[in-house]
Design a protein around this motif. Structure first.
Motif, PDB file in Angstrom:
ATOM      1  N   THR A 207       0.836  -1.514   0.020  1.00 54.71           N
ATOM      2  CA  THR A 207      -0.365  -0.294  -0.563  1.00 54.71           C
ATOM      3  C   THR A 207       1.086   0.866  -0.190  1.00 54.71           C
ATOM      4  O   THR A 207       0.352   2.072  -0.054  1.00 54.71           O
ATOM      5  CB  THR A 207      -0.765   0.161   1.401  1.00 54.71           C
ATOM      6  OG1 THR A 207      -1.988  -0.893   0.826  1.00 54.71           O
ATOM      7  CG2 THR A 207      -1.838   1.510   1.253  1.00 54.71           C
ATOM      8  N   THR A 208       1.575   1.346   0.906  1.00 52.77           N
ATOM      9  CA  THR A 208       2.610   2.347   0.664  1.00 52.77           C
ATOM     10  C   THR A 208       2.966   2.600  -0.511  1.00 52.77           C
ATOM     11  O   THR A 208       3.678   3.973  -1.297  1.00 52.77           O
ATOM     12  CB  THR A 208       4.153   2.061   1.609  1.00 52.77           C
ATOM     13  OG1 THR A 208       3.405   1.785   3.319  1.00 52.77           O
ATOM     14  CG2 THR A 208       4.931   3.493   1.861  1.00 52.77           C
TER      15      THR A 208
ATOM     16  N   ILE B  88       1.061   4.260  -2.442  1.00 50.08           N
ATOM     17  CA  ILE B  88       0.460   5.814  -2.128  1.00 50.08           C
ATOM     18  C   ILE B  88       1.524   6.662  -2.975  1.00 50.08           C
ATOM     19  O   ILE B  88       1.131   7.811  -3.739  1.00 50.08           O
ATOM     20  CB  ILE B  88       0.008   6.211  -0.887  1.00 50.08           C
ATOM     21  CG1 ILE B  88      -1.098   4.757  -0.753  1.00 50.08           C
ATOM     22  CG2 ILE B  88       0.614   7.703  -0.782  1.00 50.08           C
ATOM     23  CD1 ILE B  88      -1.208   5.049   0.989  1.00 50.08           C
TER      24      ILE B  88
ATOM     25  N   ARG C 221       1.076   9.225  -5.752  1.00 50.10           N
ATOM     26  CA  ARG C 221       1.625  11.052  -5.806  1.00 50.10           C
ATOM     27  C   ARG C 221       2.457  11.575  -6.417  1.00 50.10           C
ATOM     28  O   ARG C 221       2.381  12.935  -7.072  1.00 50.10           O
ATOM     29  CB  ARG C 221       2.842  11.027  -4.395  1.00 50.10           C
ATOM     30  CG  ARG C 221       1.491  11.058  -2.863  1.00 50.10           C
ATOM     31  CD  ARG C 221       2.663  11.209  -1.855  1.00 50.10           C
ATOM     32  NE  ARG C 221       1.798  11.279  -0.580  1.00 50.10           N
ATOM     33  CZ  ARG C 221       2.085  10.979   0.884  1.00 50.10           C
ATOM     34  NH1 ARG C 221       3.068   9.505   0.315  1.00 50.10           N
ATOM     35  NH2 ARG C 221       1.358  10.394   1.232  1.00 50.10           N
TER      36      ARG C 221
ATOM     37  N   GLU D  74      -4.726  12.010   0.066  1.00 49.06           N
ATOM     38  CA  GLU D  74      -4.200  11.756   1.478  1.00 49.06           C
ATOM     39  C   GLU D  74      -5.062  11.520   2.663  1.00 49.06           C
ATOM     40  O   GLU D  74      -4.688  10.902   4.457  1.00 49.06           O
ATOM     41  CB  GLU D  74      -3.720  13.467   1.305  1.00 49.06           C
ATOM     42  CG  GLU D  74      -2.520  14.515   1.213  1.00 49.06           C
ATOM     43  CD  GLU D  74      -1.333  13.925   0.800  1.00 49.06           C
ATOM     44  OE1 GLU D  74      -1.361  13.055   2.270  1.00 49.06           O
ATOM     45  OE2 GLU D  74      -1.040  13.292  -0.255  1.00 49.06           O
TER      46      GLU D  74
ATOM     47  N   ALA E 225      -4.076   7.470   2.667  1.00 50.52           N
ATOM     48  CA  ALA E 225      -3.022   7.791   3.201  1.00 50.52           C
ATOM     49  C   ALA E 225      -2.484   7.808   4.951  1.00 50.52           C
ATOM     50  O   ALA E 225      -2.126   6.735   5.942  1.00 50.52           O
ATOM     51  CB  ALA E 225      -1.657   8.433   3.398  1.00 50.52           C
ATOM     52  N   GLU E 226      -3.998   8.467   5.823  1.00 51.21           N
ATOM     53  CA  GLU E 226      -3.914   8.540   6.913  1.00 51.21           C
ATOM     54  C   GLU E 226      -4.506   7.741   7.085  1.00 51.21           C
ATOM     55  O   GLU E 226      -4.343   7.420   8.820  1.00 51.21           O
ATOM     56  CB  GLU E 226      -4.269   9.565   6.946  1.00 51.21           C
ATOM     57  CG  GLU E 226      -4.474   9.999   8.864  1.00 51.21           C
ATOM     58  CD  GLU E 226      -5.905  11.675   8.592  1.00 51.21           C
ATOM     59  OE1 GLU E 226      -6.391  11.970   9.945  1.00 51.21           O
ATOM     60  OE2 GLU E 226      -6.676  11.947   7.695  1.00 51.21           O
TER      61      GLU E 226
END
Length: 376
Positions: free
Chosen positions: A143-144, A147, A151, A179, A182-183
């Motif tokens: 997932t990271t 993301i 971006r 965002e 992501a949070e």
């Protein structure tokens, strides 16, 4: 070889209409050839993965578009290689190559909306997005990583949308969604589904922006050309009016054609539909100008040709002695008066010149006496 930072995509040299340096062209052709081969392998890999996925139909439109862009790029590369001719390129050929690089593609399926440069960029974006969606890139599996990739993609879209508030607002909305996800992901929430939808939305937006950027550039180019064409027509208009006025003074029963007023077209529009309509009306004006020039100049030219013909016939009559004939001399005076009188009646002048041509023809020689008639 000139490459982008990722070492995979050749950077196009020069600009539209420029005679690009041969060394830069060779470097670009080499890089483009490698890109075409590498992209073919990637598309084959992605196509197989899409067919093996649980929802193959969801990838069809992107695969088809990527294939269309690849095929259009391959054909354009072949055209570039043909013009390149192993490096035997003069200034005209290098200008043509810049047209092939920076001008629109001529393939269907949507590829004709973009240039070769934009097609390569769009194809790279599609492959990157498909790779992420199909989880073929180990770096994008988490997932990271997805993301981070999103971006970067939205940053490219933000650059493309800089001059369009509506598109910039769309980019901003997607960035806010990213965002927020992501949070949530940072708190340990599962965002796989929403993140996948965001990947698709971002891909569609970038695609739309690339096409819109190409269309905007084409619109600006077409508007500049239309303005240049209108300026040329405005310079031509007074010349045609002077030509028509001269014809009316010098010719009996001249043509009666109206000369359009270019200024009535108004300023060059800045929207595509209005510009296309405006260009069509300018084309009608130019066709009217052609008809006016042909009609008025044609009659003046015929008068000049009749004078030239009469001069030639008269010179021939002088050399043959036919001009001594009172009939021939009278015919010459009639014809000369007809072509010299202003305004000139072309029908009458044409008749008298043809009559004089007949009068100055070579007379038949006397036939020799037949045998048996000698001595009679």
């Amino acid at each position: 070889m000139t490459m982008t930072a990722n070492g995979s995509t050749p950077v196009a040299p020069g600009r539209l209409g420029e005679a690009i340096d041969p060394g830069e062209l060779l470097s670009y052709l080499t890089g483009l050839g490698e890109w075409v081969d590498r992209q073919r392998k990637e598309l084959d890999r992605l196509g197989a993965a899409a067919l093996a996925s649980q929802e193959p139909d969801s990838y069809t439109s992107d695969i088809v578009l990527a294939e269309t862009l690849w095929e259009a790029t391959r054909k354009r590369r072949e055209s570039l290689e043909s013009v390149w001719d192993s490096g035997r390129v003069d200034t005209v050929a290098r200008q043509k190559m810049s047209q092939l690089i920076w001008g629109r593609l001529d393939s269907g399926g949507g590829a004709e909306l973009v240039s070769l440069v934009e097609a390569v960029r769009l194809a790279d974006a599609l492959v990157s997005q498909l790779t992420t969606r199909l989880s073929l890139d180990p770096r994008a599996a988490g997932t990271t990583a997805r993301i981070v990739g999103l971006r970067a993609e939205l940053e490219r879209s933000r650059d493309l949308a800089a001059s369009d508030p509506d598109s910039a607002a769309r980019v901003s909305t997607l960035r806010n969604r990213l965002e927020a996800l992501a949070e949530k992901a940072g708190r340990g929430a599962d965002v796989t589904g929403p993140l996948g939808q965001l990947v698709q939305d971002s891909a569609h937006l970038e695609r739309d922006l690339i096409v819109a950027s190409s269309q905007k550039r084409d619109l600006a180019r077409d508007a500049r050309k239309a303005a240049d064409d209108a300026a040329a027509a405005e310079r031509r208009e007074p010349v045609l009016r002077a030509l028509a006025e001269r014809c009316r003074r010098e010719i009996v029963d001249p043509p009666k054609l109206a000369i359009p007023d270019v200024s009535k077209l108004g300023p060059v529009p800045q929207s595509r539909a209005a510009l296309d309509s405006w260009i069509a009306r300018l084309a009608l004006v130019n066709r009217a100008f052609e008809a006016v020039e042909d009609a008025y100049a044609g009659q003046l030219r015929e008068r000049a040709e009749l004078r030239y013909r009469l001069s030639g016939y008269h010179a021939k009559a002088e050399s043959s002695g036919r001009s001594a004939s009172p009939t021939v001399a009278a015919g010459y005076l009639e014809a000369k008066e007809a072509v010299d009188t202003t305004p000139c009646d072309l029908r009458l002048a044409r008749f008298y010149v043809e009559q004089y041509q007949f009068l100055t023809r070579d007379l038949p020689s006397a036939s020799p006496p037949r045998q048996g008639q000698e001595g009679r």
